[in-house]
Design a protein around this motif. Structure first.
Motif, PDB file in Angstrom:
ATOM      1  N   THR A  30       0.840  -1.195   0.000  1.00  0.00           N
ATOM      2  CA  THR A  30       0.000   0.000   0.000  1.00  0.00           C
ATOM      3  C   THR A  30       0.871   1.238   0.000  1.00  0.00           C
ATOM      4  O   THR A  30       2.019   1.209   0.444  1.00  0.00           O
ATOM      5  CB  THR A  30      -0.928   0.040   1.236  1.00  0.00           C
ATOM      6  OG1 THR A  30      -0.129   0.018   2.417  1.00  0.00           O
ATOM      7  CG2 THR A  30      -1.888  -1.131   1.233  1.00  0.00           C
ATOM      8  N   ARG A  32       0.362   5.463   0.867  1.00  0.00           N
ATOM      9  CA  ARG A  32      -0.509   6.543   1.338  1.00  0.00           C
ATOM     10  C   ARG A  32       0.250   7.859   1.194  1.00  0.00           C
ATOM     11  O   ARG A  32       1.382   7.985   1.651  1.00  0.00           O
ATOM     12  CB  ARG A  32      -0.902   6.326   2.796  1.00  0.00           C
ATOM     13  CG  ARG A  32      -1.763   7.470   3.336  1.00  0.00           C
ATOM     14  CD  ARG A  32      -2.189   7.259   4.761  1.00  0.00           C
ATOM     15  NE  ARG A  32      -3.047   6.073   4.817  1.00  0.00           N
ATOM     16  CZ  ARG A  32      -3.101   5.259   5.863  1.00  0.00           C
ATOM     17  NH1 ARG A  32      -2.363   5.475   6.911  1.00  0.00           N
ATOM     18  NH2 ARG A  32      -3.895   4.212   5.843  1.00  0.00           N
ATOM     19  N   SER A  39      -5.219   4.741   1.854  1.00  0.00           N
ATOM     20  CA  SER A  39      -4.064   4.259   1.099  1.00  0.00           C
ATOM     21  C   SER A  39      -4.538   3.620  -0.205  1.00  0.00           C
ATOM     22  O   SER A  39      -5.686   3.233  -0.336  1.00  0.00           O
ATOM     23  CB  SER A  39      -3.268   3.260   1.931  1.00  0.00           C
ATOM     24  OG  SER A  39      -4.079   2.168   2.284  1.00  0.00           O
ATOM     25  N   ARG A  40      -3.620   3.502  -1.149  1.00  0.00           N
ATOM     26  CA  ARG A  40      -3.900   2.892  -2.444  1.00  0.00           C
ATOM     27  C   ARG A  40      -3.011   1.669  -2.608  1.00  0.00           C
ATOM     28  O   ARG A  40      -1.898   1.621  -2.080  1.00  0.00           O
ATOM     29  CB  ARG A  40      -3.597   3.890  -3.569  1.00  0.00           C
ATOM     30  CG  ARG A  40      -4.374   5.188  -3.496  1.00  0.00           C
ATOM     31  CD  ARG A  40      -5.812   5.080  -3.967  1.00  0.00           C
ATOM     32  NE  ARG A  40      -5.957   4.656  -5.326  1.00  0.00           N
ATOM     33  CZ  ARG A  40      -6.068   5.462  -6.369  1.00  0.00           C
ATOM     34  NH1 ARG A  40      -6.042   6.766  -6.193  1.00  0.00           N
ATOM     35  NH2 ARG A  40      -6.204   4.966  -7.578  1.00  0.00           N
ATOM     36  N   GLU A  41      -3.484   0.710  -3.356  1.00  0.00           N
ATOM     37  CA  GLU A  41      -2.712  -0.507  -3.600  1.00  0.00           C
ATOM     38  C   GLU A  41      -1.647  -0.237  -4.659  1.00  0.00           C
ATOM     39  O   GLU A  41      -1.910   0.401  -5.672  1.00  0.00           O
ATOM     40  CB  GLU A  41      -3.652  -1.611  -4.070  1.00  0.00           C
ATOM     41  CG  GLU A  41      -3.030  -2.974  -4.083  1.00  0.00           C
ATOM     42  CD  GLU A  41      -4.050  -4.055  -4.374  1.00  0.00           C
ATOM     43  OE1 GLU A  41      -4.172  -4.434  -5.560  1.00  0.00           O
ATOM     44  OE2 GLU A  41      -4.709  -4.495  -3.430  1.00  0.00           O
ATOM     45  N   SER A  56       3.032   1.933  -9.891  1.00  0.00           N
ATOM     46  CA  SER A  56       1.699   2.467  -9.647  1.00  0.00           C
ATOM     47  C   SER A  56       1.333   3.449 -10.747  1.00  0.00           C
ATOM     48  O   SER A  56       2.205   3.992 -11.423  1.00  0.00           O
ATOM     49  CB  SER A  56       1.672   3.182  -8.297  1.00  0.00           C
ATOM     50  OG  SER A  56       0.427   3.816  -8.094  1.00  0.00           O
ATOM     51  N   LEU A  58      -0.422   6.093  -9.821  1.00  0.00           N
ATOM     52  CA  LEU A  58      -0.624   7.322  -9.060  1.00  0.00           C
ATOM     53  C   LEU A  58       0.330   8.398  -9.564  1.00  0.00           C
ATOM     54  O   LEU A  58       1.492   8.112  -9.848  1.00  0.00           O
ATOM     55  CB  LEU A  58      -0.353   7.079  -7.572  1.00  0.00           C
ATOM     56  CG  LEU A  58      -1.313   6.169  -6.833  1.00  0.00           C
ATOM     57  CD1 LEU A  58      -0.792   5.878  -5.437  1.00  0.00           C
ATOM     58  CD2 LEU A  58      -2.682   6.814  -6.758  1.00  0.00           C
TER      59      LEU A  58
END
Length: 154
Positions: A30, A32, A39-41, A56, A58
């Motif tokens: 995760t 964050r 949080s994001r995976e 990711s 992100l």
């Protein structure tokens, strides 16, 4: 051209300055952001005690503060040190304790021991029993053929 060459040399210097080589991990973790409540995976591609590489989609930027959750280790404060197309280099604020990389590589899913929920064992014939059964079935088949042939001819 000079800036590109300078960036390539800088990246090579960064890789050579690593104290420990990174171990390929390829596990889900995760991430964050410092100002986000959830949080994001992410996929943790590789890891050492000083940092990791996460994959990711992100949008992260260099020097951004994040918290990375790694299975077997826990939550760790880190900073983004480099940005690739779909991956990011992270340096932990404090190095991980000794044994953490090994802990992250071990499977943290354990069998709960519910033997009663497992399927019952099936009966398995011993090799000699299988041969006797096969012989009996063959003999019965040949006997049926002989009886049928005898009735047709006789």
């Amino acid at each position: 051209m000079v800036a590109t060459a300078h960036n390539l040399v800088s990246l090579a210097d960064t890789i050579e300055r690593r104290a420990d080589t990174r171990v390929s991990l390829a596990r889900t973790g995760t991430l964050r952001l410092a100002d986000a409540p959830s949080s994001r995976e992410v996929r943790i591609a590789d890891l050492n005690r000083d940092g990791c590489r996460v994959e990711s989609i992100l949008p992260l930027s260099i020097d951004q503060a994040v918290t990375i959750g790694i299975p077997g280790i826990g939550q760790n404060a880190a900073r983004i040190t480099w940005v690739g197309q779909w991956d990011y280099g992270c340096q932990f604020d404090t190095p991980l304790p000794a044994g953490s990389v090994t802990a992250a590589m071990t499977d943290n899913v354990h069998d709960l021991g519910y033997a009663a929920l497992r399927a019952p064992a099936t009966f398995k014939w011993a090799p000699r029993g299988r041969l006797v059964l096969l012989g009996a079935i063959s003999l019965a088949g040949w006997t049926a053929i002989a009886v049928t042939a005898g009735r047709l001819l006789g």
